[in-house]
Design a protein around this motif. Structure first.
Motif: not given
Ligand SMILES: O=C[C@H](O)COP(=O)(O)O
Length: 261
Positions: A102, A237-240, A100, A217-219, A12, A10, A172, A176-178
């Motif tokens: 957010e 589900l991977v963000g950063g 999500h 969440g921070s994976v 974002k 993701n 998520e 733990a997100i970001g």
């Protein structure tokens, strides 16, 4: 039943369409065909990037898929700024993220809205990745399992077993997100198992065994192995970390069981 892991990146609100092409090319170059036999890899860019990603994926016959970060609950009409499921389907989207945290927090999306968007996606043949997750206060009060089960039930209310069989769920935890504070593997497993038990109740044990439940969440490439090794965690589900080609390819390879690219 063996569930094929899914790694969903993701992005974002990051990367324009030119940057999107560069990132997808790098990820695809790092992941030869053999990995895709064991893991599904998808990128979830901003709407404005999707046509460019589609052209690249189709033109170069890439094996990764792509999706969108949101979808309108409505089919068409006077909904300024919204994007319909049929528009995303026409762009070849395989997945769409709905609910999500957010969007739940920053855009006030309720479980009813998430349900409507889930139905809209299913109606267009797109797999919704339905997100749930508790805030820190709920976690600290020890009410996270009940909270997530209630949020899942409300977000899927009234769906048939067949419809539920077509979704992906992403757990998520908001804290733990970001933040770099990843849930422990045991924390992720506890809620992902509760999600699966709830899917069995809402649909059937067979459907629950087939639906993929992701953790988010921070994976990153360091923690992905332990998380995905949990019996009820079927990917991330991977963000950063999805914005870095090497790291995203590495954690996709980890989900595929290696070897690292
Ligand atoms: O959709 C992705 C999640 O919000 C996780 O983001 P993160 O990996 O940057 O913590």
């Amino acid at each position: 039943m063996a569930r094929k892991p899914l790694i969903a990146g993701n992005w974002k609100m990051n990367l324009n369409h030119l940057e999107a092409i560069a990132l997808v090319q790098k990820i695809a170059f790092s992941l030869p065909a053999k990995y895709f036999e064991k893991v599904d890899v998808t990128v979830i860019p901003p709407f404005t990037d999707i046509r460019s990603v589609q052209t690249l994926v189709e033109g170069d016959k890439l094996l990764l898929t792509y999706g969108a970060q949101d979808v309108s609950a409505h089919e068409s009409g006077a909904y300024t700024g919204e994007i319909s499921g049929s528009m995303l389907a026409k762009l070849g989207c395989t997945f769409v993220v709905v609910g999500h945290s957010e969007r739940r927090t920053l855009h006030g999306e309720s479980d009813e809205t998430v349900l409507a968007k889930t139905k809209a996606a299913l109606g267009c043949g797109i797999t919704p990745i339905v997100c749930i997750g508790e805030g820190l206060n709920i976690r600290e009060a020890g009410e996270h399992v009940a909270y997530n089960v209630a949020q899942l039930k409300a977000s899927l209310a009234g769906l048939s077993a067949d419809e539920i069989s077509q979704i992906v769920v992403a757990y998520e935890p908001v804290w733990a997100i970001g933040t770099g504070k990843v849930a422990s593997a045991a924390d992720a497993q506890e809620v992902c198992k509760a999600v699966r038990d709830t899917l069995a109740e809402l649909a059937s044990p067979e459907v629950a065994q087939a639906v993929r439940v992701l953790y988010g969440g921070s994976v990153n490439a360091k923690n992905a192995g332990e998380l995905i090794a949990q019996p009820d965690v079927d990917g991330g589900l991977v963000g950063g970390a999805s914005l870095k080609a090497d790291e995203f390819a590495t954690l996709s390879a980890i989900a595929a069981g290696g070897p690292l690219p």
